[in-house]
Design an enzyme around this catalytic site. Structure first.
Site, PDB file in Angstrom:
ATOM      1  N   SER A  21       0.806  -1.225   0.000  1.00  0.00           N
ATOM      2  CA  SER A  21       0.000   0.000   0.000  1.00  0.00           C
ATOM      3  C   SER A  21       0.842   1.278   0.000  1.00  0.00           C
ATOM      4  O   SER A  21       0.434   2.276  -0.581  1.00  0.00           O
ATOM      5  CB  SER A  21      -0.980   0.001   1.172  1.00  0.00           C
ATOM      6  OG  SER A  21      -0.284  -0.077   2.396  1.00  0.00           O
ATOM      7  N   GLU A  86       0.696 -13.432  -1.425  1.00  0.00           N
ATOM      8  CA  GLU A  86       0.339 -13.133  -2.816  1.00  0.00           C
ATOM      9  C   GLU A  86       1.444 -13.576  -3.759  1.00  0.00           C
ATOM     10  O   GLU A  86       1.178 -14.189  -4.798  1.00  0.00           O
ATOM     11  CB  GLU A  86       0.109 -11.629  -3.019  1.00  0.00           C
ATOM     12  CG  GLU A  86      -1.232 -11.148  -2.603  1.00  0.00           C
ATOM     13  CD  GLU A  86      -1.422  -9.669  -2.909  1.00  0.00           C
ATOM     14  OE1 GLU A  86      -1.048  -9.209  -4.003  1.00  0.00           O
ATOM     15  OE2 GLU A  86      -1.952  -8.979  -2.032  1.00  0.00           O
TER      16      GLU A  86
END
Length: 149
Positions: A21, A86
């Site tokens: 982020s 991920e």
């Protein structure tokens, strides 16, 4: 029972952008916008998830619903356990199904990534230190078009 990660036969997205982020504003979002401007369908932002949704499950679903992935790799990325989940999912799909991963290095070198993901020390990628976002988007778009043909 293991999770099926082979992906949909009719993907909803051309690209899934995996990023930390803190790199959203500088790299991920402008890159996604540039790729969308070139006609690609892109999923980029966890903010699209609804309150109460399972992050890991929904991220995995969006990965499966994408033909390929872009990874915005940085020091913050490799220090985040969720991003490593991920990354493991993306590398598994790349190795087992041939899906492409397009690495983008942001303030990190391939050598620095070697202890975390040997895959990215041998796969060609682009660095934000050497290329502007528009140039990176052009190269990714060209590669995606080539891979579809």
């Amino acid at each position: 029972m293991p999770i099926q990660l082979s992906g949909a036969s009719n993907p909803r997205y051309d690209l899934y952008i995996s990023h930390e982020s803190e790199n959203n504003e500088a790299v991920a979002r402008p890159l996604a916008e540039a790729l969308v401007a070139q006609g690609l369908k892109v999923w980029c932002d966890e903010k699209e998830l609804l309150i109460g949704e399972c992050m890991a499950g929904n991220i995995d679903e969006r990965i499966r619903a994408s033909r390929a992935a872009v990874t915005v790799l940085s020091r913050a990325y490799i220090e985040n356990k969720w991003k490593l989940h991920e990354l493991n999912t993306l590398v598994y799909l790349a190795m087992s199904t041939g899906r492409k991963i397009y690495p983008v290095w942001h303030n990190i070198t391939a050598g620095e990534l070697e202890p975390y993901a040997l895959f990215f020390s041998v796969v060609a990628g682009l660095s934000t230190d050497e290329h502007c976002i528009e140039s990176i988007a052009n190269e990714i778009s060209r590669a995606v078009s080539h891979d579809v043909a």
